[in-house]
Scaffold this motif. Structure first.
Motif, PDB file in Angstrom:
ATOM      1  N   LEU A 170       0.828  -1.205   0.000  1.00  0.00           N
ATOM      2  CA  LEU A 170       0.000   0.000   0.000  1.00  0.00           C
ATOM      3  C   LEU A 170       0.863   1.254   0.000  1.00  0.00           C
ATOM      4  N   LYS A 171       1.972   1.217   0.712  1.00  0.00           N
ATOM      5  CA  LYS A 171       2.882   2.362   0.699  1.00  0.00           C
ATOM      6  C   LYS A 171       3.499   2.551  -0.686  1.00  0.00           C
ATOM      7  N   ALA A 172       3.844   1.445  -1.341  1.00  0.00           N
ATOM      8  CA  ALA A 172       4.460   1.525  -2.673  1.00  0.00           C
ATOM      9  C   ALA A 172       3.501   2.143  -3.685  1.00  0.00           C
ATOM     10  N   ILE A 173       2.250   1.675  -3.691  1.00  0.00           N
ATOM     11  CA  ILE A 173       1.242   2.236  -4.605  1.00  0.00           C
ATOM     12  C   ILE A 173       1.016   3.709  -4.286  1.00  0.00           C
ATOM     13  N   SER A 174       0.873   4.011  -3.006  1.00  0.00           N
ATOM     14  CA  SER A 174       0.589   5.392  -2.581  1.00  0.00           C
ATOM     15  C   SER A 174       1.741   6.321  -2.915  1.00  0.00           C
ATOM     16  N   LEU A 175       2.952   5.829  -2.760  1.00  0.00           N
ATOM     17  CA  LEU A 175       4.117   6.652  -3.080  1.00  0.00           C
ATOM     18  C   LEU A 175       4.155   6.983  -4.571  1.00  0.00           C
ATOM     19  N   CYS A 176       3.844   6.007  -5.416  1.00  0.00           N
ATOM     20  CA  CYS A 176       3.770   6.272  -6.857  1.00  0.00           C
ATOM     21  C   CYS A 176       2.736   7.352  -7.157  1.00  0.00           C
ATOM     22  N   ILE A 177       1.585   7.239  -6.527  1.00  0.00           N
ATOM     23  CA  ILE A 177       0.505   8.197  -6.781  1.00  0.00           C
ATOM     24  C   ILE A 177       0.884   9.577  -6.268  1.00  0.00           C
ATOM     25  N   TYR A 178       1.481   9.639  -5.078  1.00  0.00           N
ATOM     26  CA  TYR A 178       1.853  10.947  -4.524  1.00  0.00           C
ATOM     27  C   TYR A 178       2.945  11.607  -5.365  1.00  0.00           C
ATOM     28  N   LEU A 179       4.014  10.867  -5.659  1.00  0.00           N
ATOM     29  CA  LEU A 179       5.097  11.449  -6.450  1.00  0.00           C
ATOM     30  C   LEU A 179       4.600  11.886  -7.827  1.00  0.00           C
ATOM     31  N   GLY A 180       3.735  11.066  -8.434  1.00  0.00           N
ATOM     32  CA  GLY A 180       3.170  11.435  -9.720  1.00  0.00           C
ATOM     33  C   GLY A 180       2.347  12.702  -9.650  1.00  0.00           C
ATOM     34  N   ASN A 181       1.694  12.929  -8.517  1.00  0.00           N
ATOM     35  CA  ASN A 181       0.841  14.108  -8.341  1.00  0.00           C
ATOM     36  C   ASN A 181       1.621  15.376  -8.014  1.00  0.00           C
ATOM     37  N   ILE A 182       2.919  15.257  -7.745  1.00  0.00           N
ATOM     38  CA  ILE A 182       3.723  16.462  -7.555  1.00  0.00           C
ATOM     39  C   ILE A 182       4.710  16.635  -8.718  1.00  0.00           C
ATOM     40  N   GLY A 183       4.477  15.897  -9.805  1.00  0.00           N
ATOM     41  CA  GLY A 183       5.278  16.089 -11.010  1.00  0.00           C
ATOM     42  C   GLY A 183       6.594  15.359 -11.021  1.00  0.00           C
ATOM     43  N   PHE A 184       6.822  14.439 -10.055  1.00  0.00           N
ATOM     44  CA  PHE A 184       8.055  13.668  -9.998  1.00  0.00           C
ATOM     45  C   PHE A 184       7.902  12.364 -10.776  1.00  0.00           C
ATOM     46  N   ALA A 185       9.028  11.739 -11.064  1.00  0.00           N
ATOM     47  CA  ALA A 185       9.005  10.378 -11.600  1.00  0.00           C
ATOM     48  C   ALA A 185       8.734   9.404 -10.458  1.00  0.00           C
ATOM     49  N   VAL A 186       8.305   8.188 -10.814  1.00  0.00           N
ATOM     50  CA  VAL A 186       7.836   7.235  -9.807  1.00  0.00           C
ATOM     51  C   VAL A 186       8.606   5.920  -9.915  1.00  0.00           C
ATOM     52  N   PRO A 187       8.674   5.148  -8.812  1.00  0.00           N
ATOM     53  CA  PRO A 187       9.376   3.855  -8.842  1.00  0.00           C
ATOM     54  C   PRO A 187       8.552   2.781  -9.546  1.00  0.00           C
ATOM     55  N   ALA A 188       8.595   2.781 -10.843  1.00  0.00           N
ATOM     56  CA  ALA A 188       7.864   1.817 -11.665  1.00  0.00           C
ATOM     57  C   ALA A 188       8.468   1.821 -13.060  1.00  0.00           C
ATOM     58  N   LYS A 189       8.147   0.798 -13.821  1.00  0.00           N
ATOM     59  CA  LYS A 189       8.598   0.744 -15.214  1.00  0.00           C
ATOM     60  C   LYS A 189       7.727   1.636 -16.100  1.00  0.00           C
ATOM     61  N   ALA A 190       6.432   1.680 -15.795  1.00  0.00           N
ATOM     62  CA  ALA A 190       5.494   2.532 -16.525  1.00  0.00           C
ATOM     63  C   ALA A 190       4.317   2.825 -15.602  1.00  0.00           C
ATOM     64  N   ALA A 191       3.656   3.965 -15.833  1.00  0.00           N
ATOM     65  CA  ALA A 191       2.556   4.335 -14.941  1.00  0.00           C
ATOM     66  C   ALA A 191       1.586   5.277 -15.646  1.00  0.00           C
ATOM     67  N   GLN A 192       0.296   5.070 -15.347  1.00  0.00           N
ATOM     68  CA  GLN A 192      -0.762   6.001 -15.719  1.00  0.00           C
ATOM     69  C   GLN A 192      -1.497   6.357 -14.444  1.00  0.00           C
ATOM     70  N   LEU A 193      -1.586   7.663 -14.158  1.00  0.00           N
ATOM     71  CA  LEU A 193      -2.157   8.105 -12.887  1.00  0.00           C
ATOM     72  C   LEU A 193      -3.065   9.306 -13.097  1.00  0.00           C
ATOM     73  N   PRO A 194      -4.183   9.364 -12.394  1.00  0.00           N
ATOM     74  CA  PRO A 194      -4.996  10.587 -12.405  1.00  0.00           C
ATOM     75  C   PRO A 194      -4.385  11.621 -11.465  1.00  0.00           C
ATOM     76  N   ARG A 195      -4.840  12.845 -11.595  1.00  0.00           N
ATOM     77  CA  ARG A 195      -4.539  13.851 -10.572  1.00  0.00           C
ATOM     78  C   ARG A 195      -5.640  13.793  -9.516  1.00  0.00           C
ATOM     79  N   TYR A 196      -5.223  13.777  -8.266  1.00  0.00           N
ATOM     80  CA  TYR A 196      -6.188  13.717  -7.175  1.00  0.00           C
ATOM     81  C   TYR A 196      -6.190  15.026  -6.396  1.00  0.00           C
ATOM     82  N   ASN A 197      -7.399  15.466  -6.007  1.00  0.00           N
ATOM     83  CA  ASN A 197      -7.514  16.667  -5.184  1.00  0.00           C
ATOM     84  C   ASN A 197      -6.992  16.436  -3.771  1.00  0.00           C
ATOM     85  N   ASN A 198      -7.195  15.227  -3.272  1.00  0.00           N
ATOM     86  CA  ASN A 198      -6.747  14.894  -1.917  1.00  0.00           C
ATOM     87  C   ASN A 198      -6.134  13.498  -1.921  1.00  0.00           C
TER      88      ASN A 198
END
Length: 428
Positions: free
Chosen positions: A257-285
């Motif tokens: 859960l931390k790994a998934i959440s970290l990908c989502i958080y980093l993606g939402n602040i414009g950073f790269a994420v620990p994954a080979k590929a990723a598609q993520l929405p922008r979340y308000n919270n």
């Protein structure tokens, strides 16, 4: 953002901290901590970082004298023309050896440092990959440094021809920069510049990828937690807005859960994420509740803390905003009968917030009997665990479906507690 359990400002910061001074490190921490409010801002930061990535060969050996940098920074920030540019300065430098050495040392230090920063990095940047707005920042750095005639003065220093008149020229130029209020903008811009260098160095070294910012589902390919020494990589796609994750104790649910959440958080602040590929929405919270404890200050018990957290998340989701929330072992702070009943109510209720994504882990295997799970309305995943000679072997592989493995009794018996607590023989 409720992301304390991701340890962003402590552990995750060090993944991106390759700075050479404290101000740049603070700027990296700021980049990691401040949420972005739109998809456009996320893409803008991504494109800035990608611009630095295109120029990465310049920064592989990025360095300067930390002492020189700090002293020049303080000198410029605290420059006062009444102290450093008095009347008849040239005469005073000629007749005061101490003042001459002091002023000469400061000017040589400044020219040498600025010459390195300008000639090795700023001047050699390929600016085409950067967004137009950030090109203005690069121009600001270039114009400021170029105005010091660095090649000219650096050549004089190297040939031992740097004299009093050159010291006065530089002090006069600094005074002019101070009057025009150009020093602070330059220093702030360069601090951010170095912070970006630090971030892309971390991205490059850890081989993170920039996610596609999309609408709808989350898709992560070969994602992992970057703090693990030898992480197991998993793939995850959300086909429902409510995900139930099961698995026995020690199977790795919290880390997943931390790994998934970290990908989502980093993606939402414009950073790269620990994954080979990723598609993520922008979340308000983004809310991540994993390491819950009793809230001693407010007097809340563990269970009441869970209830309040859930209430806050639900209230935020009622305005049709896009939210991401994780609840690890939801309602473990109450008895099993209550936990089962209110967990079912919670899972069904969260289905109403279609624009959001909720991940819930649980030990309550009875939840898999819910109609919504049987009908695949709620997605289920589990972390695999094999039993070999009655010994659990954790694979940490994420699979669709749910786990019926119960290892609590196995571990209880393996540690000999049946014998210890129920001795068959008594000493006469």
């Amino acid at each position: 953002m409720r992301i304390k359990d991701l340890n962003v400002n402590e552990d995750i910061l060090e993944l991106f901290n390759y700075t050479l001074n404290g101000d740049a490190k603070a700027e990296v921490k700021k980049l990691l901590s401040l949420p972005l409010v739109s998809t456009e801002e996320i893409l803008e930061r991504q494109n800035i970082l990608k611009g630095f990535m295109e120029n990465f060969s310049l920064f592989e050996s990025y360095s300067y004298s930390r002492i020189d940098f700090r002293q020049v920074y303080i000198f410029l920030r605290n420059f006062d023309e009444h102290d450093f540019f008095p009347k008849r300065l040239k005469l005073k430098l000629r007749f005061s050896k101490k003042k001459h050495y002091d002023y000469r040392g400061r000017c040589v230090q400044l020219i040498t440092l600025f010459h390195r920063l300008h000639n090795h990095y700023i001047k050699r940047l390929v600016t085409a990959p950067f967004p137009e707005q950030y090109k203005n920042d690069i121009r600001l750095l270039d114009d400021f440094l170029n105005s010091f005639k660095l090649d000219y003065y650096e050549n004089l220093i190297r040939e031992h021809k740097f004299g009093i008149k050159h010291i006065v020229q530089i002090i006069k130029h600094i005074s002019l920069k101070k009057q025009k209020r150009e020093i602070t903008p330059f220093q702030d811009t360069y601090t951010l510049f170095e912070a970006y260098i630090s971030v892309i160095t971390g991205i490059k070294r850890h081989n993170f990828c920039f996610p596609e910012i999309s609408t709808g589902q989350v898709s992560l390919t070969d994602f992992y937690h970057p703090l693990l020494k030898d992480p197991v990589k998993n793939t995850f796609t959300s086909n429902s807005n409510v995900i139930l994750i099961t698995g026995p104790n020690m199977s790795g649910k919290s880390t997943l859960l931390k790994a998934i959440s970290l990908c989502i958080y980093l993606g939402n602040i414009g950073f790269a994420v620990p994954a080979k590929a990723a598609q993520l929405p922008r979340y308000n919270n983004i809310s991540v509740f994993i390491n819950l404890n009793d809230d001693m200050q407010s007097g809340y018990s563990h269970f009441m803390t869970e209830v309040i957290n859930l209430k806050n998340v639900a209230l935020e989701a009622t305005d049709n905003s896009s939210n991401y929330a994780v609840f690890d072992e939801l309602f473990r702070g109450t008895n099993i009968e209550d936990a089962l009943e209110i967990s079912q109510t919670t899972l069904r209720g969260l289905l109403n917030f279609k624009n959001s994504l909720f991940l819930v882990s649980s030990h309550l295997h009875q939840l898999t009997e819910m109609k919504e799970i049987q009908d695949n309305i709620i997605d289920t995943f589990y972390l695999d665990c094999n039993l070999k000679a009655n010994t659990p072997a954790f694979t940490y592989n994420l699979k669709p479906g749910w786990s019926d493995v119960k290892i609590g009794r196995i571990l209880f018996e393996k540690e000999g507690l049946n014998t210890i607590l129920n001795p068959k023989h008594t000493i006469s």
